[in-house]
Design an enzyme around this catalytic site. Structure first.
Site, PDB file in Angstrom:
ATOM      1  N   ALA A   1       0.828  -1.211   0.000  1.00 23.28           N
ATOM      2  CA  ALA A   1       0.000   0.000   0.000  1.00 23.28           C
ATOM      3  C   ALA A   1       0.855   1.252   0.000  1.00 23.28           C
ATOM      4  O   ALA A   1       0.583   2.206  -0.747  1.00 23.28           O
ATOM      5  CB  ALA A   1      -0.932  -0.010   1.220  1.00 23.28           C
TER       6      ALA A   1
ATOM      7  N   CYS B   1       4.179   6.635  11.287  1.00 25.03           N
ATOM      8  CA  CYS B   1       3.073   7.461  10.797  1.00 25.03           C
ATOM      9  C   CYS B   1       2.463   8.326  11.897  1.00 25.03           C
ATOM     10  O   CYS B   1       2.199   9.524  11.697  1.00 25.03           O
ATOM     11  CB  CYS B   1       1.996   6.587  10.160  1.00 25.03           C
ATOM     12  SG  CYS B   1       1.486   5.175  11.167  1.00 25.03           S
TER      13      CYS B   1
ATOM     14  N   HIS C   1      -5.365   8.624  10.313  1.00 24.77           N
ATOM     15  CA  HIS C   1      -5.120   8.526  11.752  1.00 24.77           C
ATOM     16  C   HIS C   1      -5.606   9.783  12.453  1.00 24.77           C
ATOM     17  O   HIS C   1      -5.363  10.906  11.987  1.00 24.77           O
ATOM     18  CB  HIS C   1      -3.626   8.376  12.042  1.00 24.77           C
ATOM     19  CG  HIS C   1      -3.059   7.034  11.708  1.00 24.77           C
ATOM     20  ND1 HIS C   1      -3.816   5.982  11.269  1.00 24.77           N
ATOM     21  CD2 HIS C   1      -1.772   6.577  11.773  1.00 24.77           C
ATOM     22  CE1 HIS C   1      -3.019   4.928  11.070  1.00 24.77           C
ATOM     23  NE2 HIS C   1      -1.800   5.264  11.374  1.00 24.77           N
TER      24      HIS C   1
END
Length: 364
Positions: free
Chosen positions: A39, A157, A269
């Site tokens: 991804a 991330c 997120h």
């Protein structure tokens, strides 16, 4: 191709490319994307094309299982996957790596030894003292340290979006302590985890029992306060990353108390932050500092829907700040909500931005 760029060359067309001296790139750079079927790897290829990165050759690499498959590059181009185990890194200028820690541990040093600069998106090299850990808007000067190993690390991330939001506030009033709870999408665990969420959700509506595989408990219609492995002190490795990566990137004196939670979303997120400062700070000056900082968008209207959700940030490059307000429980405190697309700024976009900074400041 957009912008009238020449068609990308393949290894078969160019033969073995010999390494060119820095500063002799008349047309562009030679780039390899390792982990191109994942991804993040696919998103890296998309972003390279979107931002018209100065590449005159791009190679898509993955394991031998994917050899010969095709991946898209831009609106009208495809690349053929090559087996990284058979790939010759000589002549490659930049490797954008996101294949998983074990693979990166093996191939990143090989690529660096062959003369490439590796920008690695895995956790393997992040805390090594001679490998810079970079968010371009936050600590661009640290990138000069890439010459020690030929490797640059891309942060976690959840760390990236947090330190981007904290940087202008830290410059304004000096951060003492951060308490953060994350709401992290399943894409942070990879495609199989996203598939598990989809299949469990569909199965529940069909009265089928959920069968957790990627996660220790059902993820559909649920929240799991457990990301990565548990450590001896009761924290998880994801929480450990947020603590120590923030110190390496932003300031070793900043204290971070995170709780990381996986939720039933696909992309994006969210983070809820309470920040305590050394100096006095008010909402207006904080909002102004955030608005003026590159990569941040403040969307904060004190009304129904006057904030950004993870669903809405998918596909966007910015880190979005909402719900900015005073924290009355400490003398100098603010609370706010922060969301970002974890596949873009949280991974692929930050990786490409590091490459852009590398080209702009170091490889000319």
């Amino acid at each position: 191709m957009r912008g009238g760029r020449a068609r990308l060359r393949t290894r078969a067309e160019t033969g073995n490319i010999t390494q060119r001296k820095k500063g002799t790139h008349d047309m562009g750079y030679t780039v390899a994307v390792l982990g191109a079927t994942g991804a993040v790897g696919r998103e890296i290829l998309n972003i390279l094309a979107e931002r018209e990165f100065p590449a005159d050759a791009v190679y898509a690499l993955a394991s031998g299982r994917s050899h010969g498959k095709r991946v898209t590059y831009g609106e009208d181009s495809e690349l053929t996957i090559q087996d990284v185990g058979e790939f010759d890194f000589r002549g490659v200028d930049i490797v954008l790596s996101s294949p998983g820690s074990k693979v990166s541990a093996e191939y990143a040093p090989k690529a660096a030894e062959a003369g490439a600069v590796v920008i690695d998106n895995t956790s393997h090299f992040r805390m090594e003292p001679d490998v810079p850990l970079i968010v371009p808007e936050v600590n661009p000067g640290a990138l000069a340290g890439y010459t020690k190993r030929g490797i640059v690390a891309n942060p976690n991330c959840s760390t990236i979006q947090m330190v981007l939001a904290l940087k202008p506030l830290h410059e304004l009033a000096t951060i003492r302590r951060v308490v953060v709870s994350t709401y992290q999408a399943t894409s942070g665990s990879g495609k199989a985890a996203m598939d598990e969420l989809f299949n469990q959700t569909r199965g529940i509506y069909m009265n089928e029992p959920a069968q957790p595989q990627e996660y220790p408990k059902q993820i559909a219609f649920n929240a799991i306060p457990h990301i990565d492995s548990f450590m001896d002190d009761g924290s998880t490795k994801e929480e450990w990353k947020m603590v120590h990566e923030t110190r390496k990137i932003l300031d070793p004196d900043v204290r971070v108390a995170p709780t990381c939670v996986r939720i039933a979303t696909f992309i994006g997120h969210g983070e809820s932050l309470n920040v305590e400062f050394e100096d006095e700070i008010d909402e207006t000056s904080a909002a102004d500092a955030l608005r003026e900082f590159p990569g941040i968008s403040v969307v904060d209207h004190r009304e129904d829907g006057g904030y950004v959700t993870p669903y809405e940030c998918a596909g966007e490059d910015a880190v979005f700040i909402s719900r900015l307000r005073r924290d009355p429980t400490v003398d100098n405190g603010l609370a706010f909500w922060c969301v970002s697309d974890n596949l873009r700024k949280g991974a692929a976009l930050n990786t490409v931005q590091i490459a852009e900074l590398l080209v702009e400041q170091h490889l000319r």
